[in-house]
Design a protein around this motif. Structure first.
Motif, PDB file in Angstrom:
ATOM      1  N   PHE A   1       0.361  -0.677  -0.367  1.00  0.00           N
ATOM      2  CA  PHE A   1       0.125   0.134  -0.037  1.00  0.00           C
ATOM      3  C   PHE A   1       1.200   1.248   0.185  1.00  0.00           C
ATOM      4  O   PHE A   1       1.139   2.461  -0.822  1.00  0.00           O
ATOM      5  CB  PHE A   1      -1.154  -0.158   0.928  1.00  0.00           C
ATOM      6  N   LEU A   2       2.214   1.375   0.894  1.00  0.00           N
ATOM      7  CA  LEU A   2       2.504   2.200   0.718  1.00  0.00           C
ATOM      8  C   LEU A   2       3.620   2.712  -0.869  1.00  0.00           C
ATOM      9  O   LEU A   2       3.185   3.624  -1.053  1.00  0.00           O
ATOM     10  CB  LEU A   2       4.206   2.345   1.330  1.00  0.00           C
ATOM     11  N   VAL A   3       3.848   1.634  -1.580  1.00  0.00           N
ATOM     12  CA  VAL A   3       3.886   1.358  -3.118  1.00  0.00           C
ATOM     13  C   VAL A   3       2.911   1.986  -3.726  1.00  0.00           C
ATOM     14  O   VAL A   3       3.346   3.108  -4.416  1.00  0.00           O
ATOM     15  CB  VAL A   3       4.931   0.317  -2.905  1.00  0.00           C
ATOM     16  N   LEU A   4       2.215   2.191  -3.916  1.00  0.00           N
ATOM     17  CA  LEU A   4       0.946   2.529  -4.315  1.00  0.00           C
ATOM     18  C   LEU A   4       0.020   3.906  -3.511  1.00  0.00           C
ATOM     19  O   LEU A   4      -0.418   3.972  -3.951  1.00  0.00           O
ATOM     20  CB  LEU A   4      -0.558   1.712  -4.081  1.00  0.00           C
ATOM     21  N   GLN A   5       1.165   3.981  -3.385  1.00  0.00           N
ATOM     22  CA  GLN A   5       0.970   5.875  -2.324  1.00  0.00           C
ATOM     23  C   GLN A   5      -0.530   5.786  -1.868  1.00  0.00           C
ATOM     24  O   GLN A   5      -1.166   7.295  -1.769  1.00  0.00           O
ATOM     25  CB  GLN A   5       1.438   6.729  -4.141  1.00  0.00           C
ATOM     26  N   ALA A   6      -0.250   4.527  -0.982  1.00  0.00           N
ATOM     27  CA  ALA A   6      -1.878   5.474  -0.268  1.00  0.00           C
ATOM     28  C   ALA A   6      -0.926   4.841   1.184  1.00  0.00           C
ATOM     29  O   ALA A   6      -1.385   3.706   2.183  1.00  0.00           O
ATOM     30  CB  ALA A   6      -2.805   3.904  -0.238  1.00  0.00           C
ATOM     31  N   PRO A   7      -0.532   6.237   2.524  1.00  0.00           N
ATOM     32  CA  PRO A   7      -0.140   5.633   3.531  1.00  0.00           C
ATOM     33  C   PRO A   7      -0.999   6.032   4.294  1.00  0.00           C
ATOM     34  O   PRO A   7      -0.784   4.732   4.767  1.00  0.00           O
ATOM     35  CB  PRO A   7       0.281   6.925   3.420  1.00  0.00           C
ATOM     36  N   ASP A   8      -2.478   6.081   4.484  1.00  0.00           N
ATOM     37  CA  ASP A   8      -3.641   5.811   4.851  1.00  0.00           C
ATOM     38  C   ASP A   8      -4.251   4.429   5.479  1.00  0.00           C
ATOM     39  O   ASP A   8      -4.657   3.749   6.413  1.00  0.00           O
ATOM     40  CB  ASP A   8      -4.220   6.612   4.876  1.00  0.00           C
ATOM     41  N   VAL A   9      -3.942   4.301   4.258  1.00  0.00           N
ATOM     42  CA  VAL A   9      -4.371   2.888   4.076  1.00  0.00           C
ATOM     43  C   VAL A   9      -3.259   1.932   4.566  1.00  0.00           C
ATOM     44  O   VAL A   9      -3.689   0.777   5.412  1.00  0.00           O
ATOM     45  CB  VAL A   9      -5.152   2.182   2.620  1.00  0.00           C
ATOM     46  N   ALA A  10      -2.003   1.921   4.120  1.00  0.00           N
ATOM     47  CA  ALA A  10      -0.946   1.179   4.792  1.00  0.00           C
ATOM     48  C   ALA A  10      -0.754   1.128   5.876  1.00  0.00           C
ATOM     49  O   ALA A  10      -0.890  -0.237   7.089  1.00  0.00           O
ATOM     50  CB  ALA A  10       0.577   2.018   4.249  1.00  0.00           C
ATOM     51  N   LEU A  11      -1.243   2.270   6.829  1.00  0.00           N
ATOM     52  CA  LEU A  11      -1.092   2.473   8.379  1.00  0.00           C
ATOM     53  C   LEU A  11      -2.544   1.324   9.488  1.00  0.00           C
ATOM     54  O   LEU A  11      -1.942   1.347   9.746  1.00  0.00           O
ATOM     55  CB  LEU A  11      -0.781   3.785   9.020  1.00  0.00           C
ATOM     56  N   SER A  12      -2.918   1.926   8.264  1.00  0.00           N
ATOM     57  CA  SER A  12      -4.532   1.096   8.667  1.00  0.00           C
ATOM     58  C   SER A  12      -3.644  -0.522   8.564  1.00  0.00           C
ATOM     59  O   SER A  12      -4.763  -1.200   9.463  1.00  0.00           O
ATOM     60  CB  SER A  12      -5.990   1.375   8.278  1.00  0.00           C
ATOM     61  N   GLN A  13      -3.718  -0.554   7.821  1.00  0.00           N
ATOM     62  CA  GLN A  13      -2.980  -2.179   7.504  1.00  0.00           C
ATOM     63  C   GLN A  13      -1.992  -2.597   8.533  1.00  0.00           C
ATOM     64  O   GLN A  13      -2.369  -3.794   8.944  1.00  0.00           O
ATOM     65  CB  GLN A  13      -2.989  -2.421   6.591  1.00  0.00           C
ATOM     66  N   ILE A  14      -1.203  -2.345   8.822  1.00  0.00           N
ATOM     67  CA  ILE A  14      -0.502  -2.784   8.967  1.00  0.00           C
ATOM     68  C   ILE A  14      -0.914  -2.621  11.225  1.00  0.00           C
ATOM     69  O   ILE A  14      -0.439  -3.463  11.173  1.00  0.00           O
ATOM     70  CB  ILE A  14       0.939  -1.501   9.894  1.00  0.00           C
ATOM     71  N   ALA A  15      -1.437  -2.060  11.222  1.00  0.00           N
ATOM     72  CA  ALA A  15      -1.857  -1.121  12.354  1.00  0.00           C
ATOM     73  C   ALA A  15      -2.871  -2.874  13.011  1.00  0.00           C
ATOM     74  O   ALA A  15      -2.852  -3.621  13.696  1.00  0.00           O
ATOM     75  CB  ALA A  15      -2.850  -0.578  13.459  1.00  0.00           C
ATOM     76  N   VAL A  16      -3.701  -2.893  11.689  1.00  0.00           N
ATOM     77  CA  VAL A  16      -5.276  -3.785  12.496  1.00  0.00           C
ATOM     78  C   VAL A  16      -4.470  -5.528  11.553  1.00  0.00           C
ATOM     79  O   VAL A  16      -4.706  -6.468  12.480  1.00  0.00           O
ATOM     80  CB  VAL A  16      -5.894  -3.643  11.324  1.00  0.00           C
ATOM     81  N   GLY A  17      -3.214  -5.888  10.453  1.00  0.00           N
ATOM     82  CA  GLY A  17      -3.416  -6.829   9.900  1.00  0.00           C
ATOM     83  C   GLY A  17      -1.954  -7.479  10.831  1.00  0.00           C
ATOM     84  O   GLY A  17      -1.898  -8.734  10.601  1.00  0.00           O
ATOM     85  N   THR A  18      -1.576  -6.591  10.927  1.00  0.00           N
ATOM     86  CA  THR A  18      -0.153  -7.014  12.154  1.00  0.00           C
ATOM     87  C   THR A  18      -0.278  -7.454  13.153  1.00  0.00           C
ATOM     88  O   THR A  18       0.559  -8.254  14.098  1.00  0.00           O
ATOM     89  CB  THR A  18       0.838  -5.855  11.921  1.00  0.00           C
ATOM     90  N   VAL A  19      -1.212  -6.498  13.894  1.00  0.00           N
ATOM     91  CA  VAL A  19      -1.228  -6.635  15.301  1.00  0.00           C
ATOM     92  C   VAL A  19      -3.118  -7.103  15.585  1.00  0.00           C
ATOM     93  O   VAL A  19      -2.770  -8.100  16.079  1.00  0.00           O
ATOM     94  CB  VAL A  19      -1.196  -5.225  16.152  1.00  0.00           C
ATOM     95  N   VAL A  20      -4.063  -6.509  15.478  1.00  0.00           N
ATOM     96  CA  VAL A  20      -4.956  -6.914  16.118  1.00  0.00           C
ATOM     97  C   VAL A  20      -5.027  -8.458  15.524  1.00  0.00           C
ATOM     98  O   VAL A  20      -5.672  -8.889  16.059  1.00  0.00           O
ATOM     99  CB  VAL A  20      -6.066  -6.210  15.631  1.00  0.00           C
ATOM    100  N   VAL A  21      -5.626  -8.696  14.196  1.00  0.00           N
ATOM    101  CA  VAL A  21      -6.321  -9.950  13.709  1.00  0.00           C
ATOM    102  C   VAL A  21      -5.158 -10.883  14.239  1.00  0.00           C
ATOM    103  O   VAL A  21      -5.468 -12.246  14.872  1.00  0.00           O
ATOM    104  CB  VAL A  21      -6.484  -9.355  12.105  1.00  0.00           C
ATOM    105  N   PRO A  22      -3.890 -10.955  14.348  1.00  0.00           N
ATOM    106  CA  PRO A  22      -3.330 -12.152  14.712  1.00  0.00           C
ATOM    107  C   PRO A  22      -3.612 -12.287  16.403  1.00  0.00           C
ATOM    108  O   PRO A  22      -3.495 -13.916  16.349  1.00  0.00           O
ATOM    109  CB  PRO A  22      -1.635 -12.222  14.737  1.00  0.00           C
ATOM    110  N   LEU A  23      -3.445 -11.305  17.144  1.00  0.00           N
ATOM    111  CA  LEU A  23      -3.721 -11.712  18.254  1.00  0.00           C
ATOM    112  C   LEU A  23      -4.936 -12.140  18.844  1.00  0.00           C
ATOM    113  O   LEU A  23      -4.984 -12.614  19.442  1.00  0.00           O
ATOM    114  CB  LEU A  23      -3.773  -9.927  18.558  1.00  0.00           C
ATOM    115  N   VAL A  24      -5.582 -11.697  18.230  1.00  0.00           N
ATOM    116  CA  VAL A  24      -7.090 -12.104  18.413  1.00  0.00           C
ATOM    117  C   VAL A  24      -6.876 -13.838  17.517  1.00  0.00           C
ATOM    118  O   VAL A  24      -7.658 -14.439  18.548  1.00  0.00           O
ATOM    119  CB  VAL A  24      -8.627 -11.304  17.649  1.00  0.00           C
ATOM    120  N   VAL A  25      -6.384 -14.452  16.714  1.00  0.00           N
ATOM    121  CA  VAL A  25      -6.036 -15.756  15.945  1.00  0.00           C
ATOM    122  C   VAL A  25      -5.681 -16.059  17.261  1.00  0.00           C
ATOM    123  O   VAL A  25      -5.980 -17.614  17.701  1.00  0.00           O
ATOM    124  CB  VAL A  25      -5.443 -15.787  14.860  1.00  0.00           C
ATOM    125  N   ILE A  26      -4.472 -15.678  17.934  1.00  0.00           N
ATOM    126  CA  ILE A  26      -4.133 -16.406  18.689  1.00  0.00           C
ATOM    127  C   ILE A  26      -4.538 -16.708  19.888  1.00  0.00           C
ATOM    128  O   ILE A  26      -4.920 -17.955  21.152  1.00  0.00           O
ATOM    129  CB  ILE A  26      -2.480 -15.957  19.488  1.00  0.00           C
TER     130      ILE A  26
END
Length: 83
Positions: free
Chosen positions: A44-69
Motif C-alpha cells: 500500500f505504501l508503494v501504491l501511495q496509499a499511506p493511510d491504508v498502509a497504516l491501517s493495514q499495519i495496525a489491524v492486519g499485523t497486530v490485531v487480527v493475529p492477536l485475536v487468532v492466537i
C-alpha cells in the motif's frame, strides 16, 4: 524504477499469501498472517496509499493475529478442561 518496485511488492504479497494458505498449524499461521500484513502495508505504501498502509499495519499485523492466537489459546484451554 517504480514499476520494478511495484512488481517486487506484488510478488512478495503473492508469496506471503501462499505461505499463509499452506501453513497448517493455526498458531504458526497467525504469525505468517502477521508477516503478510506487513507485506500488504508495504504494498500500500508503494501504491501511495499511506493511510491504508497504516491501517493495514495496525489491524492486519497486530490485531487480527492477536485475536487468532487468543482464540486458539481459549479453545485449547477449554478442550483440555473437558478431558
Amino acid at each position: 524504477m517504480a514499476d520494478a518496485v511495484l512488481i517486487v511488492a506484488l510478488a512478495l504479497a503473492v508469496v506471503m499469501a501462499t505461505a499463509v494458505v499452506l501453513t497448517r498449524d493455526p498458531a504458526r499461521q497467525a504469525i505468517v498472517l502477521s508477516a503478510y500484513g506487513v507485506t500488504l502495508g508495504i504494498l500500500f505504501l508503494v501504491l501511495q496509499a499511506p493511510d491504508v498502509a497504516l491501517s493495514q499495519i495496525a489491524v492486519g499485523t497486530v490485531v487480527v493475529p492477536l485475536v487468532v492466537i487468543l482464540a486458539i489459546h481459549a479453545i485449547r484451554r477449554q478442550h483440555g478442561e473437558r478431558r
